[in-house]
Design an enzyme around this catalytic site. Structure first.
Site, PDB file in Angstrom:
ATOM      1  N   HIS A 103      37.371  35.525  36.450  1.00 44.79           N
ATOM      2  CA  HIS A 103      36.798  34.308  35.566  1.00 44.79           C
ATOM      3  C   HIS A 103      36.592  33.020  36.478  1.00 44.79           C
ATOM      4  O   HIS A 103      37.601  32.564  36.758  1.00 44.79           O
ATOM      5  CB  HIS A 103      37.184  34.378  34.284  1.00 44.79           C
ATOM      6  CG  HIS A 103      36.327  33.755  33.113  1.00 44.79           C
ATOM      7  ND1 HIS A 103      35.385  34.225  32.580  1.00 44.79           N
ATOM      8  CD2 HIS A 103      36.187  32.376  33.085  1.00 44.79           C
ATOM      9  CE1 HIS A 103      35.088  33.237  31.890  1.00 44.79           C
ATOM     10  NE2 HIS A 103      35.358  32.140  31.911  1.00 44.79           N
ATOM     11  N   ASP A 132      37.417  40.196  35.160  1.00 37.17           N
ATOM     12  CA  ASP A 132      37.149  39.387  34.248  1.00 37.17           C
ATOM     13  C   ASP A 132      37.070  40.077  32.658  1.00 37.17           C
ATOM     14  O   ASP A 132      36.530  40.972  32.774  1.00 37.17           O
ATOM     15  CB  ASP A 132      35.934  38.582  34.113  1.00 37.17           C
ATOM     16  CG  ASP A 132      35.561  37.576  33.213  1.00 37.17           C
ATOM     17  OD1 ASP A 132      36.430  37.441  32.073  1.00 37.17           O
ATOM     18  OD2 ASP A 132      34.620  36.835  33.460  1.00 37.17           O
ATOM     19  N   SER A 151      30.648  30.728  30.943  1.00 35.86           N
ATOM     20  CA  SER A 151      31.654  31.153  30.121  1.00 35.86           C
ATOM     21  C   SER A 151      31.368  30.942  28.641  1.00 35.86           C
ATOM     22  O   SER A 151      30.184  31.181  28.049  1.00 35.86           O
ATOM     23  CB  SER A 151      32.979  30.637  30.460  1.00 35.86           C
ATOM     24  OG  SER A 151      34.000  31.053  29.786  1.00 35.86           O
TER      25      SER A 151
END
Length: 357
Positions: A317, A286, A183
């Site tokens: 996610h 996501d 991320s």
């Protein structure tokens, strides 16, 4: 190719059926799934998010149990350019092979605002067990106290420190040197791969690992790719990381969307030529999905780079962190090891790898 078919891209956001089946997730995970929308998470409350993430990390560590006897784990500190002392966790093979332990440096996610090096503990343990690798999971200063560009510049200082100190840890970067992250950590890893190229980091990186990375500010999408950036709208209300969370993290982090060196690396002014091999893991449900898909295509088709990408349709996610009991999470962990083995040009030893917690 399917990833240039907008109907196929839309289909990737359809919720995974396994995720809906309470029988395949733990009671804790079911409660977490319910709590995502009832009540809504306040992503502008950094302190609340930090407490939630810390609790999640503690649960993962408890589920993992103590490190295997094959892993030596310790805590180190590194110094940033302005003299701050930051922590890093070091994972080493207890009996490292002579001149043959590759180095992997990982950066955790959390929107540049939350998280800790323990967020990559499961990954780092697996890399030691699978490859006799030496793995660093490093901290960096977090927003809102330390907004852009503190965190990513801390990470660059960390990567240079790791390159200098590797041999003192029994690692040999010439046997493989990978930077990776999840991320926000994936954004950091992508930025550092370009910095390592431009600043001629020595030893040089041999690979970059980008899991669900943030690569492209949504208001800076080049025109020719705009039709393929569907996921911010399509997955605006996705669990775990809705678009509102991305926007809240950006309000706290305060990135410069025009800075394509330290943040919006998709638009890097020196292009992406000369980067090391790239391995990506991308989630279908996501909001960050399509920027990663587009980036992989640019690297492969326009730069001639070596790439490998795994897609997890219908999954949100960071699903493997929150919903570790899913078969998809087990698949993610196996393919994570496989993909990093591809970067290292090594066949994994799966005998000790932990695929589910």
């Amino acid at each position: 190719m399917a990833y240039t078919d907008v109907n196929y891209l839309r289909s990737l956001g359809e919720v995974d059926l396994e995720l809906k089946q309470s029988s395949v997730i733990t009671e804790y995970e079911a409660q977490f799934l319910d709590s995502i929308n009832i009540p809504a998470v306040d992503y502008d409350s950094t302190e609340g998010l930090r407490a939630m993430v810390a609790a999640s990390e503690a649960l993962t560590i408890m589920s993992l149990g103590p490190p295997s006897a094959q892993i030596k784990q310790s805590e180190l500190t590194y110094e940033t350019r302005d003299g701050a002392e930051l922590s890093a966790l070091l994972y080493q093979p207890t009996h490292p092979p002579s001149n043959d332990s590759p180095l992997v440096v990982m950066f955790h996610g959390g929107g540049f605002c939350v998280g800790s090096p323990h967020g990559e503990e499961h990954t780092c343990r697996n890399l030691v067990l699978a490859f006799n690798a030496t793995c660093i999971s490093a901290s960096y200063r977090l927003a809102p106290k330390f907004p852009f560009p503190y965190g990513v510049k801390d990470a660059w200082d960390c990567l240079r420190w790791a390159a200098r100190e590797a041999r003192s840890w029994g690692a040999d970067p010439l046997a493989g040197f990978v930077v990776g992250g999840t991320s926000a950590g994936g954004n950091i890893a992508a930025v550092l791969a370009h910095m390592a190229r431009d600043e001629k980091l020595s030893p040089p990186l041999t690979g970059q690992y980008l899991a669900i990375p943030k690569l492209l500010p949504w208001d800076r999408v080049p025109e020719r790719y705009r039709e393929f950036l569907l996921s911010p709208a399509e997955n605006a209300n996705a669990p775990i990381l809705p678009a509102s969370a991305v926007e809240a993290f950006e309000r706290a982090f305060k990135p410069d969307n025009d800075d394509a060196v330290w943040y919006g690396v998709f638009n890097h002014p020196r292009s992406h030529a000369g980067l090391p091999a790239t391995f990506l893991q991308v989630n279908g449900a996501d909001p960050l999905r399509d920027e990663a898909i587009i980036y992989e295509r640019v690297l492969r088709e326009e730069m001639g780079a070596k790439t490998k990408m795994y897609m997890y349709p219908g999954l949100p996610h960071g699903f493997w962190i929150i919903f570790g009991a899913l078969e998809s999470s087990r698949k993610f962990r196996i393919e994570q090891v496989e993909g990093i083995g591809w970067l290292l040009n090594r066949a994994p030893d799966y005998s000790g790898v932990i695929t589910r917690v």
